[in-house]
Motif scaffolding. Structure first.
Motif, mmCIF file in Angstrom:
data_model
loop_
_atom_site.group_PDB
_atom_site.id
_atom_site.type_symbol
_atom_site.label_atom_id
_atom_site.label_comp_id
_atom_site.label_asym_id
_atom_site.label_seq_id
_atom_site.Cartn_x
_atom_site.Cartn_y
_atom_site.Cartn_z
ATOM 1 N N PHE A 236 55.734 -106.145 44.897
ATOM 2 C CA PHE A 236 55.044 -105.044 44.236
ATOM 3 C C PHE A 236 54.737 -105.453 42.800
ATOM 4 O O PHE A 236 55.641 -105.798 42.044
ATOM 5 N N GLY A 237 53.451 -105.386 42.433
ATOM 6 C CA GLY A 237 53.039 -105.780 41.102
ATOM 7 C C GLY A 237 52.170 -107.021 41.149
ATOM 8 O O GLY A 237 52.199 -107.789 42.120
ATOM 9 N N ALA A 238 51.370 -107.206 40.097
ATOM 10 C CA ALA A 238 50.487 -108.367 40.027
ATOM 11 C C ALA A 238 50.479 -108.961 38.631
ATOM 12 O O ALA A 238 49.523 -109.625 38.235
ATOM 13 N N GLY A 239 51.539 -108.742 37.872
ATOM 14 C CA GLY A 239 51.646 -109.262 36.519
ATOM 15 C C GLY A 239 52.533 -110.484 36.435
ATOM 16 O O GLY A 239 52.768 -111.187 37.421
ATOM 17 N N THR A 240 53.068 -110.716 35.254
ATOM 18 C CA THR A 240 53.840 -111.924 34.993
ATOM 19 C C THR A 240 55.115 -111.993 35.820
ATOM 20 O O THR A 240 55.475 -113.043 36.354
ATOM 21 N N GLN A 241 55.833 -110.858 35.931
ATOM 22 C CA GLN A 241 57.059 -110.839 36.722
ATOM 23 C C GLN A 241 56.763 -111.168 38.187
ATOM 24 O O GLN A 241 57.467 -111.959 38.819
ATOM 25 N N ALA A 242 55.732 -110.539 38.735
ATOM 26 C CA ALA A 242 55.378 -110.785 40.133
ATOM 27 C C ALA A 242 55.008 -112.252 40.339
ATOM 28 O O ALA A 242 55.432 -112.888 41.316
ATOM 29 N N TYR A 243 54.223 -112.777 39.410
ATOM 30 C CA TYR A 243 53.793 -114.170 39.519
ATOM 31 C C TYR A 243 54.992 -115.113 39.597
ATOM 32 O O TYR A 243 55.037 -116.002 40.456
ATOM 33 N N ARG A 265 48.719 -101.221 42.357
ATOM 34 C CA ARG A 265 47.870 -100.031 42.304
ATOM 35 C C ARG A 265 46.462 -100.346 41.826
ATOM 36 O O ARG A 265 45.531 -99.602 42.101
ATOM 37 N N SER A 266 46.275 -101.447 41.111
ATOM 38 C CA SER A 266 44.957 -101.846 40.629
ATOM 39 C C SER A 266 44.354 -102.899 41.548
ATOM 40 O O SER A 266 44.930 -103.971 41.738
ATOM 41 N N PHE A 267 43.191 -102.584 42.116
ATOM 42 C CA PHE A 267 42.494 -103.545 42.973
ATOM 43 C C PHE A 267 42.145 -104.818 42.197
ATOM 44 O O PHE A 267 42.331 -105.928 42.680
ATOM 45 N N ASP A 268 41.631 -104.654 40.983
ATOM 46 C CA ASP A 268 41.161 -105.802 40.208
ATOM 47 C C ASP A 268 42.292 -106.781 39.900
ATOM 48 O O ASP A 268 42.113 -107.999 39.995
ATOM 49 N N ARG A 269 43.442 -106.249 39.510
ATOM 50 C CA ARG A 269 44.545 -107.156 39.166
ATOM 51 C C ARG A 269 45.099 -107.846 40.406
ATOM 52 O O ARG A 269 45.501 -109.014 40.352
ATOM 53 N N ALA A 270 45.146 -107.122 41.533
ATOM 54 C CA ALA A 270 45.606 -107.754 42.770
ATOM 55 C C ALA A 270 44.661 -108.870 43.179
ATOM 56 O O ALA A 270 45.084 -109.964 43.571
ATOM 57 N N ALA A 271 43.353 -108.607 43.073
ATOM 58 C CA ALA A 271 42.364 -109.625 43.418
ATOM 59 C C ALA A 271 42.456 -110.822 42.480
ATOM 60 O O ALA A 271 42.350 -111.979 42.896
ATOM 61 N N ALA A 293 46.739 -109.104 49.865
ATOM 62 C CA ALA A 293 47.105 -108.050 48.923
ATOM 63 C C ALA A 293 46.406 -106.754 49.290
ATOM 64 O O ALA A 293 45.348 -106.759 49.926
ATOM 65 N N VAL A 294 47.005 -105.662 48.872
ATOM 66 C CA VAL A 294 46.436 -104.348 49.106
ATOM 67 C C VAL A 294 46.711 -103.485 47.889
ATOM 68 O O VAL A 294 47.755 -103.613 47.246
ATOM 69 N N SER A 295 45.750 -102.633 47.536
ATOM 70 C CA SER A 295 45.948 -101.717 46.422
ATOM 71 C C SER A 295 46.016 -100.292 46.950
ATOM 72 O O SER A 295 45.589 -99.999 48.061
ATOM 73 N N SER A 296 46.566 -99.420 46.122
ATOM 74 C CA SER A 296 46.827 -98.047 46.560
ATOM 75 C C SER A 296 45.557 -97.229 46.762
ATOM 76 O O SER A 296 45.617 -96.135 47.318
ATOM 77 N N ASP A 297 44.395 -97.736 46.337
ATOM 78 C CA ASP A 297 43.162 -96.991 46.553
ATOM 79 C C ASP A 297 42.518 -97.299 47.897
ATOM 80 O O ASP A 297 41.445 -96.801 48.206
ATOM 81 N N PHE A 298 43.196 -98.105 48.712
ATOM 82 C CA PHE A 298 42.681 -98.415 50.031
ATOM 83 C C PHE A 298 42.940 -97.243 50.982
ATOM 84 O O PHE A 298 44.010 -96.639 50.968
ATOM 85 N N GLY A 299 41.961 -96.915 51.803
ATOM 86 C CA GLY A 299 42.036 -95.719 52.637
ATOM 87 C C GLY A 299 43.198 -95.689 53.605
ATOM 88 O O GLY A 299 43.736 -94.625 53.910
ATOM 89 N N ASP A 300 43.608 -96.835 54.136
ATOM 90 C CA ASP A 300 44.699 -96.898 55.116
ATOM 91 C C ASP A 300 45.990 -97.402 54.479
ATOM 92 O O ASP A 300 46.843 -97.976 55.147
ATOM 93 N N PHE A 301 46.130 -97.150 53.180
ATOM 94 C CA PHE A 301 47.221 -97.741 52.409
ATOM 95 C C PHE A 301 48.596 -97.343 52.925
ATOM 96 O O PHE A 301 49.483 -98.197 53.060
ATOM 97 N N ASP A 302 48.835 -96.074 53.213
ATOM 98 C CA ASP A 302 50.170 -95.613 53.588
ATOM 99 C C ASP A 302 50.680 -96.315 54.848
ATOM 100 O O ASP A 302 51.852 -96.718 54.912
ATOM 101 N N ARG A 303 49.824 -96.447 55.843
ATOM 102 C CA ARG A 303 50.246 -97.099 57.085
ATOM 103 C C ARG A 303 50.541 -98.582 56.854
ATOM 104 O O ARG A 303 51.549 -99.112 57.334
#
Length: 477
Positions: A236-243, A265-271, A293-303
């Motif tokens: 979870f995350g796409a910043g320095t810690q995740a990297y 949660r951010s599509f751009d940072r995940a991409a 990767a998947v971001s929380s704005d994806f329609g099927d995110f919960d599943r």
């Protein structure tokens, strides 16, 4: 006395050049320091009872600065990091997690640790790690529509290098995904670490941004190194810690890892992170592992989120979230406990923040007698692993909100100490039940960070930098 200065770019160059053997050496040295931290003996320079207290101030502009002094007995250091978190102006000095004077507090702290490990060993003596289905062929649906709408799915495997089920084809950055450019949301703290020798003369000044993430991942992966199964990782995350959790995991055990799922949660940072992982220069540590990767704005995110959590052998939470990243029932239900996982939470750093739902921690410390109908589920250990007992009971939102008591916490250094003490002449641990839990059981590790980590790892990195002629040297500082 010469002073070595490691800028952010100097440190990145150094960290990216580290070999697997060098990383393991850094990890062993940090492990030894954490073991000394938990001994409680003041003749050990890294002991918790020998560490100075830390202080935080919040300025009128809402920026909080944390001052983290530390000592190994031979060297001293202080880390100063700031983060714009909208806090209330004022100053707070760290206080002991227990009532009483300093020596009494230290003895109670050590007693609590000993009791926690003793209880854990007792519970682990009849630990039953349930069988689980093989997740090696982890399959995710391919979505034929864009994010945010209804989607149709099939059972084909995700393409390598995709976000929200779609290929990443935008411009490639030069930052390796860990250091967002100007204007992007980056919650990693900024600051510096100053190191002093035995005569209190400064010998190094290090940019703290990259060091914080690196040493945190270095500690997290001490547990990861011992796990039997690490085929599927969820980050979870796409910043320095995740990297750095991803990169170090891949460097140390990449030949065993098959899939890495990134949730942000951010599509751009995940991409952005995923594009950079697939840069040609990262092929050596990336290997043939499939990333998606998947971001929380994806329609099927919960599943998809539920599938990823259930499939994961190790979960790394690297976000400053104030709300749980996923529902507790994903892990606490009968289906969720059919296999053991390593769950690491390093992103939240204040008592109101939480990446893991408090019910996940409550469930883990709630020891229940075996039930004949639930013989395939992973037994509860009764404890949560932390880097610092004193800090966790005050700062770790998951611990505070779940109401976890000190005797239900075990320091990572305490486990390392027990393992060190129980090695037989052949180098094998005699605490088999404890080892089985560490390798295959459900393990939750919560880290809030220690100045000691920066001091030990920072000192080692300065030596490596000098050997590589990296950084700036100020003679006769």
């Amino acid at each position: 006395m010469p002073l070595t200065i490691l800028s952010g770019s100097n440190l990145r160059e150094l960290l990216h050049s580290l070999t697997r053997d060098e990383i393991r050496t850094l990890q062993r040295n940090l492990s030894e320091a954490l073991r000394e931290y938990s001994t409680g003996a003041q003749d050990k320079g890294c002991s918790a009872t020998y560490q100075p207290q830390r202080t935080a101030i919040t300025r009128q502009n809402g920026c909080t600065t944390l001052f983290m002094p530390a000592t190994t007995g031979q060297t001293l250091g202080i880390k100063m990091i700031s983060l714009q978190d909208g806090g209330v102006a004022g100053c707070q000095v760290e206080k002991s997690g227990y009532d009483g004077n300093e020596s009494d507090s230290g003895s109670r702290r050590r007693a609590s640790n000993r009791n926690s490990v003793a209880s854990l060993s007792s519970e682990m003596s009849d630990l039953s790690v349930g069988s689980s289905q093989d997740d090696g062929g982890s399959v995710s649906p391919t979505v034929t529509t864009g994010s945010g709408g209804n989607s149709s799915t099939d059972s084909s495997t995700l393409l390598s290098g995709c976000v929200n089920q779609q290929p990443v084809i935008a411009n490639v950055s030069k930052t390796l995904g860990a250091w967002p450019g100007a204007g992007t949301r980056d919650t990693s703290p900024r600051g510096s670490v100053t190191l002093l020798d035995g005569e209190s003369l400064p010998f190094a000044l290090i940019n703290a941004h990259e060091l914080t993430a690196f040493r945190t991942a270095l500690a997290s992966l001490m547990i990861f190194n011992k796990r039997k199964k690490v085929r599927t990782l969820l980050v979870f995350g796409a910043g320095t810690q995740a990297y750095w959790h991803i990169r170090l995991a891949m460097t140390l055990r990449g030949d065993e890892i098959r899939r890495v799922y990134i949730v942000n949660r951010s599509f751009d940072r995940a991409a952005k992170l995923l594009r950079d992982i697939y840069l040609p220069e990262n092929s050596d540590w990336r290997g043939d592992v499939k990333f998606s990767a998947v971001s929380s704005d994806f329609g099927d995110f919960d599943r998809i989120l539920k599938e990823h959590v259930r499939k994961a052998d190790a979960i790394f939470c690297c976000t400053p979230s104030s709300t749980p990243l996923f529902p507790a029932e994903f892990l606490t239900s009968r289906e969720g406990r059919q296999k053991g996982r390593l769950i690491v939470a390093v992103g939240s750093y204040k008592s109101h923040m939480t990446e893991l739902h408090p019910d996940i921690l409550r469930d883990e410390v709630d020891i229940q007698p075996p039930h004949r109908h639930f013989h395939k589920h992973t037994r509860r250990s009764g404890v949560i692993i932390v880097d610092s007992l004193d800090a966790a009971i005050k700062e770790a939102g998951e611990i505070v909100q779940a109401g976890v008591k000190p005797n239900q916490l075990v320091e990572l250094g305490e486990l390392l100490m027990v393992r060190h003490a129980t090695l037989n002449e052949d180098g094998q641990s005699e605490e088999k039940s404890l080892v089985d839990w560490f390798e295959k059981g459900n393990v939750i590790y919560k880290s809030v960070g220690l100045g000691l980590m920066d001091l030990v790892t920072g000192g080692d990195l300065v030596q490596l930098a000098r050997a590589r002629n990296l950084g700036t040297t100020v003679e006769d500082f």
